[in-house]
Write an enzyme that holds these catalytic residues in place. Structure first.
Site, mmCIF file in Angstrom:
data_model
loop_
_atom_site.group_PDB
_atom_site.id
_atom_site.type_symbol
_atom_site.label_atom_id
_atom_site.label_comp_id
_atom_site.label_asym_id
_atom_site.label_seq_id
_atom_site.Cartn_x
_atom_site.Cartn_y
_atom_site.Cartn_z
ATOM 1 C CB CYS A 107 0.137 -1.493 8.473
ATOM 2 S SG CYS A 107 1.096 -2.528 7.339
ATOM 3 C CB CYS A 129 -2.391 -3.233 6.276
ATOM 4 S SG CYS A 129 -1.260 -4.143 7.352
#
Length: 234
Positions: free
Chosen positions: A104, A107
């Site tokens: 991600c 993230c």
């Protein structure tokens, strides 16, 4: 950038731009640990025949970004039982659960800021949950998007949950300021909701005897259905 999730038990994270012509929409989860940085801008926009080259660049890059610059109050969760036990043992301390995935991009971008906030809030506990490693548990907890955060405080249990990115980090800071100094709460730490504990116990993720910090009704939960899952970048 966040990653939207359709919850379930089989997870794949897109390693390439799924909207570009000629790209696969997903790559299998067992490859994601090797393809740690394929969501970076460096790799977006490459033709399909460059995939092997990308693999050779990513594999063997050493420590993953999610493992770097962790602070003493940041704990990597390796099982549902560890998560439950950590929440119950936290007492009145604020606990922040950080749900992330190595694939991600949002993230990864947010990680340095999380480490800074953990360092400046040493009394809070930051539990890191790798969605790829614990996708069954995350399905039971209905994690809808990554990065995603849940805040827990003593006998109150879950006090808030939300998603944010580096661009909307103020949302996280506001929640941290609000709940970190709530003071003592009556009763033991609650942790996960009763329904979540029962669902995890019903599929063998946790032990009922050791996981319930408060009395619960003796009831049977239907097993969580096995649904297909995919992760897609916005």
């Amino acid at each position: 950038m966040a990653c939207s999730l359709n919850t379930g038990f089989s997870v794949s994270v897109p390693c390439f731009n799924s909207r570009a012509k000629g790209y696969p929409r997903h790559c299998s989860s067992n490859v994601n640990h090797q393809l740690k940085d394929l969501t970076s801008r460096k790799f977006q926009g490459k033709p399909l025949d460059h995939r092997q080259e990308q693999v050779s660049v990513c594999v063997g890059s050493g420590q993953g970004w999610w493992e770097k610059t962790l602070k003493p109050n940041m704990v990597e969760i390796n099982s549902a039982q560890q998560l439950v036990d950590s929440l119950l043992k936290a007492g009145d301390r604020l606990v922040v659960i950080d749900f992330y995935s190595p694939g991600c991009g949002g993230c990864k971008t947010l990680h340095p800021k999380m480490c800074q906030l953990a360092e400046s809030n040493p009394n809070a506990i930051f539990l890191k949950v790798n969605y790829e490693e614990l996708k069954t548990m995350c399905s039971v907890l209905h994690i809808p998007v990554l990065p995603f955060f849940r805040f827990y405080r003593g006998a109150q249990g879950k006090v808030c949950s939300f998603s944010c990115t580096n661009a909307t980090i103020k949302k996280f800071k506001d929640a941290l300021s609000r709940y970190r100094n709530d003071g003592c709460s009556l009763g033991p730490a609650k942790g996960l909701d009763e329904s979540e504990l029962l669902a995890l116990a019903s599929i063998g993720q946790i032990s009922i005897k050791s996981s319930f910090g408060y009395p619960v009704k003796d009831k049977q939960e239907e097993p969580v259905p096995n649904r297909s899952t995919y992760v897609e970048h916005f």
